[in-house]
Design an enzyme around this catalytic site. Structure first.
Site, PDB file in Angstrom:
ATOM      1  N   ASP A 175     -15.405  -0.158 -19.390  1.00 45.55           N
ATOM      2  CA  ASP A 175     -14.097   0.023 -20.031  1.00 45.55           C
ATOM      3  C   ASP A 175     -13.883   1.497 -20.411  1.00 45.55           C
ATOM      4  OD1 ASP A 175     -15.700   0.300 -22.375  1.00 45.55           O
ATOM      5  OD2 ASP A 175     -15.732  -1.885 -22.574  1.00 45.55           O
TER       6      ASP A 175
ATOM      7  N   ASP B   6     -18.970  -7.121 -22.844  1.00 45.45           N
ATOM      8  CA  ASP B   6     -18.437  -8.248 -22.053  1.00 45.45           C
ATOM      9  C   ASP B   6     -18.876  -8.170 -20.586  1.00 45.45           C
ATOM     10  OD1 ASP B   6     -16.890  -6.178 -21.078  1.00 45.45           O
ATOM     11  OD2 ASP B   6     -14.953  -7.149 -21.464  1.00 45.45           O
TER      12      ASP B   6
ATOM     13  N   ASP C 111     -19.980  -0.012 -20.172  1.00 46.15           N
ATOM     14  CA  ASP C 111     -19.345  -1.082 -20.949  1.00 46.15           C
ATOM     15  C   ASP C 111     -19.602  -0.852 -22.433  1.00 46.15           C
ATOM     16  OD1 ASP C 111     -18.354  -3.450 -21.934  1.00 46.15           O
ATOM     17  OD2 ASP C 111     -20.139  -4.625 -21.381  1.00 46.15           O
TER      18      ASP C 111
ATOM     19  N   GLU D  91      -4.062   8.806  -0.354  1.00 45.70           N
ATOM     20  CA  GLU D  91      -5.011   8.021   0.449  1.00 45.70           C
ATOM     21  C   GLU D  91      -4.273   7.515   1.684  1.00 45.70           C
ATOM     22  OE1 GLU D  91      -7.916   4.129   0.331  1.00 45.70           O
ATOM     23  OE2 GLU D  91      -5.811   4.044  -0.241  1.00 45.70           O
TER      24      GLU D  91
ATOM     25  N   ASP E 244      -4.834   6.919 -10.778  1.00 45.90           N
ATOM     26  CA  ASP E 244      -4.737   6.216  -9.497  1.00 45.90           C
ATOM     27  C   ASP E 244      -3.395   5.484  -9.449  1.00 45.90           C
ATOM     28  OD1 ASP E 244      -5.373   4.845  -7.109  1.00 45.90           O
ATOM     29  OD2 ASP E 244      -7.487   4.817  -7.660  1.00 45.90           O
TER      30      ASP E 244
ATOM     31  N   HIS F 186     -15.084   3.817  -3.905  1.00 45.96           N
ATOM     32  CA  HIS F 186     -15.315   2.412  -4.282  1.00 45.96           C
ATOM     33  C   HIS F 186     -15.097   1.441  -3.125  1.00 45.96           C
ATOM     34  CE1 HIS F 186     -11.059   3.122  -4.363  1.00 45.96           C
ATOM     35  NE2 HIS F 186     -10.830   1.833  -4.476  1.00 45.96           N
ATOM     36  N   ASP F 187     -14.622   1.938  -1.978  1.00 46.27           N
ATOM     37  CA  ASP F 187     -14.390   1.074  -0.813  1.00 46.27           C
ATOM     38  C   ASP F 187     -15.460   1.236   0.264  1.00 46.27           C
ATOM     39  OD1 ASP F 187     -11.955   0.214  -1.888  1.00 46.27           O
ATOM     40  OD2 ASP F 187     -10.799   1.748  -0.838  1.00 46.27           O
TER      41      ASP F 187
ATOM     42  N   ASP G 110      -2.604   5.537  -3.761  1.00 43.85           N
ATOM     43  CA  ASP G 110      -3.207   4.476  -2.962  1.00 43.85           C
ATOM     44  C   ASP G 110      -2.361   4.173  -1.720  1.00 43.85           C
ATOM     45  OD1 ASP G 110      -5.362   2.323  -3.198  1.00 43.85           O
ATOM     46  OD2 ASP G 110      -3.590   1.059  -2.945  1.00 43.85           O
TER      47      ASP G 110
HETATM   48  O1  TEU Z   1      -7.741   1.007   0.019  1.00 46.83           O
HETATM   49  C1  TEU Z   1      -7.080   0.961   1.250  1.00 46.83           C
HETATM   50  C2  TEU Z   1      -7.908   0.607   2.372  1.00 46.83           C
HETATM   51  O2  TEU Z   1      -7.563   0.969   3.458  1.00 46.83           O
HETATM   52  C3  TEU Z   1      -9.150  -0.191   2.142  1.00 46.83           C
HETATM   53  O3  TEU Z   1      -8.752  -1.483   1.864  1.00 46.83           O
HETATM   54  C4  TEU Z   1     -10.043  -0.132   3.327  1.00 46.83           C
HETATM   55  O4  TEU Z   1      -9.361  -0.454   4.481  1.00 46.83           O
HETATM   56  C5  TEU Z   1     -11.169  -1.089   3.237  1.00 46.83           C
HETATM   57  O5  TEU Z   1     -11.632  -1.150   1.939  1.00 46.83           O
HETATM   58  C6  TEU Z   1     -12.288  -0.686   4.160  1.00 46.83           C
HETATM   59  O6  TEU Z   1     -13.313  -1.618   4.096  1.00 46.83           O
HETATM   60  C7  TEU Z   1      -7.009   1.075  -1.154  1.00 46.83           C
HETATM   61  C8  TEU Z   1      -7.949   0.961  -2.328  1.00 46.83           C
HETATM   62  O7  TEU Z   1      -8.806   2.053  -2.329  1.00 46.83           O
HETATM   63  C9  TEU Z   1      -8.658  -0.357  -2.261  1.00 46.83           C
HETATM   64  O8  TEU Z   1      -9.641  -0.507  -3.249  1.00 46.83           O
HETATM   65  C10 TEU Z   1      -7.620  -1.444  -2.402  1.00 46.83           C
HETATM   66  O9  TEU Z   1      -8.216  -2.696  -2.215  1.00 46.83           O
HETATM   67  C11 TEU Z   1      -6.482  -1.280  -1.389  1.00 46.83           C
HETATM   68  O10 TEU Z   1      -6.031   0.049  -1.255  1.00 46.83           O
HETATM   69  C12 TEU Z   1      -5.285  -2.085  -1.835  1.00 46.83           C
HETATM   70  O11 TEU Z   1      -4.708  -1.512  -2.961  1.00 46.83           O
END
Ligand code: TEU
Length: 588
Positions: free
Chosen positions: A44, A40, A36, A280, A113, A353-354, A221
């Site tokens: 960023d 804030d 950051d 993805e 992305d 990140h997921d 995505d």
């Molecule tokens: O993720 C797709 C996705 O399949 C995820 O939502 C996954 O099923 C879940 O996080 C598992 O716990 C993509 C992006 O990477 C995610 O951050 C977004 O929320 C999603 O698409 C919608 O755009």
């Protein structure tokens, strides 16, 4: 130590027989949580720009930056309301230009992305589409009347029974026109209708606009959901739920290969640089992945498959937590390696990140074993065949966050799950336990830069609490320590650049039935690598019949440097030990 700009490899010439991205390593930045610059509490682009020297020291080739586009932030810019502007939270378009220039000046590339399965419900296209039944953009999204024989708005009146990825129905009623719109994710992420050629052209134009600004690659995505099977129909009911599973109607639908080929032709192939593209693809099968990545079909370079990150999910999805069996992991990754051996290409990842943090999930976050297991996971992954992806903080061995209460979660997937689980009477402790393992917030806590307040991620109050272990696990401590996880990643990245067998060698799994050992060889011409890893917290023993053949090999990399035991027929590995041997042709 910074590398020279490798611009010559970008130019398309017939002599480049292998594309550059086969020997590249990609690093993912989730900008909200990286650095950051303005206090804030939210990361960023200027924060990211200030850390480019760090990424160059690590040695990565490509930086994939999660979305920074204008967005109401229901899903942290995965709900985009303007594809051609930077969200003020993250900076300005001028900052994104500077980011691209800064990366290029250091010999790195930017992967953007691309979220084009859906837009935000505040995108002007959707505002127009919802404004009346006969608006010219009405058909840009999926509108349907209530189910025959029901009244719009009553439970069960949704056009199909599909549950969205974020726990609610996939349909939301728009009171003004009396019809429902489709959203496979939250109600703020509205699915675009790719059947409509105007939609596709609008998407392509946007992508070309970014490529003109200097973007070098695209991460797309949920791109295998853009083709829907018509007519849209109910799916099988989920056990114990009033919702059904609609995936058969939208995962790799009938026109998916056609759409991706068209995108390639309109946006990618004509470009003067060799770009990198990754789709993805939740739910993609290995057979489909082979089609998507066969270069002669010109669709995408590689896909993110989900099989290996779902082996610890029960039938109820990500929050139905099950133990992971190493045999399942080896069987799955081994099968993908084999299937994409001749044609196509793989992406390699433990984290993004997921996903929860790899060390806590596949390794051990016990402080005694954490570093060894982080290095082991890195080694095993990076020495598979494919392009490896590192998620910010993974190169430090960052762990899951010690959540204490259900109030602490911010992610829309977690928050929606929480609400629905509570409504269905699930006990709060059980919900907290599931979220502790699985919440995407585990991956999204701020990057740990040093031992200062809030790890120096921000001078303000971070939008999501920093993991208290930042005092031990941080960039400053690791960059200065040659034995750190960071330096182990650095070595692996350098190996990929230096040794052709890492990028291009074949792959053979060893000991497929062993419950603790993950081992394989890679071979290219006369060069051969042997990777031996004990993925467990107990000592592991195996009979290694080929020990003699490896007697002249050199130990290239390990995570217990003091352990120089030669390869023996009775192979013994300490907990989380990994060793990599290299055998070169004998010099005469
Ligand atoms: O993720 C797709 C996705 O399949 C995820 O939502 C996954 O099923 C879940 O996080 C598992 O716990 C993509 C992006 O990477 C995610 O951050 C977004 O929320 C999603 O698409 C919608 O755009």
């Amino acid at each position: 130590m910074e590398r020279l700009t490798r611009s010559s490899s970008d130019i398309k010439t017939p002599s480049n027989s292998e594309p550059w991205w086969k020997s590249a390593v990609v690093y993912q930045v989730y900008p909200r949580s990286f650095a950051d610059s303005d206090g804030d509490g939210i990361g960023d682009l200027r924060g990211l720009i200030s850390k480019l020297g760090y990424l160059a020291t690590l040695g990565v080739d490509v930086v994939w930056v999660s979305p920074f586009f204008r967005s109401p932030q229901h899903d942290n810019s995965y709900d985009i309301s303007d594809y051609r502007d930077v969200d003020p939270l993250f900076g300005t378009l001028a900052d994104s230009d500077e980011l691209i220039a800064g990366l290029h000046a250091r010999g790195m590339k930017l992967m953007m992305d691309v979220v084009v399965n859906h837009t935000s419900d505040e995108h002007p296209w959707f505002l127009e589409s919802r404004s009346s039944l006969d608006n010219p953009k009405r058909d840009w999204y999926w509108w349907r009347p209530a189910r025959p024989g029901t009244h719009a708005g009553e439970p069960g009146a949704e056009p199909t029974n599909w549950v969205s990825y974020f726990s609610e129905s996939s349909w939301t009623l728009d009171e003004a026109t009396g019809e429902y719109y489709l959203h496979l994710f939250s109600r703020h992420q509205v699915d675009l209708n790719w059947e409509n050629p105007e939609v596709r052209q609008a998407v392509y134009e946007t992508l070309r606009w970014w490529l003109e600004r200097g973007v070098d690659g695209l991460r797309m995505d949920v791109i295998n959901m853009i083709s829907k099977r018509l007519p849209l129909e109910d799916g099988p009911l989920r056990p114990g739920s009033r919702y059904g599973d609609g995936t058969a109607s939208y995962i790799c639908g009938p026109r998916i290969h056609e759409f991706l080929h068209e995108l390639d032709q309109e946006v990618i192939s004509g470009h003067d640089k060799v770009l990198i593209t990754v789709g993805e693809m939740p739910g993609v099968t290995v057979e489909d992945a082979l089609l998507f990545t066969d270069p002669s079909r010109a669709e995408v370079d590689m896909v993110f498959q989900f099989e290996h990150v779902q082996l610890d999910h029960g039938p109820g999805g990500p929050f139905d937590v099950r133990p992971l069996r190493l045999l399942d992991l080896k069987e799955s990754l081994g099968r993908w390696q084999l299937a994409l051996a001749e044609k196509g290409w793989s992406s390699l990842y433990w984290n993004n990140h997921d996903q929860p943090r790899a060390v806590s999930r596949f390794g051990s976050d016990n402080p005694v074993l954490r570093m060894a297991s982080a290095k082991l996971l890195a080694t095993v992954l990076h020495l598979h065949r494919g392009t490896p992806y590192i998620y910010q903080g993974e190169e430090l061995g960052m762990t899951n966050y010690p959540f204490q209460s259900i109030e602490e979660f911010r992610d829309i997937e977690s928050v929606n799950y929480l609400r629905h689980a509570k409504e269905s009477g699930v006990d709060e402790d059980a919900i907290l336990e599931a979220l502790r393992h699985r919440s995407r917030d585990n991956a999204r806590t701020p990057m740990q830069w040093d031992a200062g307040v809030n790890g120096s991620f921000t001078t303000g109050k971070p939008w999501l609490a920093i993991n208290p272990n930042y005092r031990e696990i941080n960039v400053e401590a690791q960059v200065g320590d040659p034995d750190s996880v960071f330096h182990h990643y650095r070595k692996l990245i350098a190996l990929r650049h230096e040794l052709p067998v890492v990028a291009h060698g074949d792959f053979t799994m060893l000991f497929p039935g062993h419950e603790q050992i993950y081992a394989f060889t890679r071979r290219l011409d006369n060069q051969e690598l042997l990777v031996l890893a004990n993925i467990s917290s107990q000592e592991a023993v195996a009979r290694f019949n080929e020990a003699d053949q490896w007697s002249t090999s050199e130990l290239l990399l390990s995570n217990y440097p003091s352990n120089q035991a030669p390869l023996a027929a009775e192979l013994m590995l300490t907990p989380w030990e990994v060793r990599v041997y290299l055998r070169r042709p004998a010099t005469s």
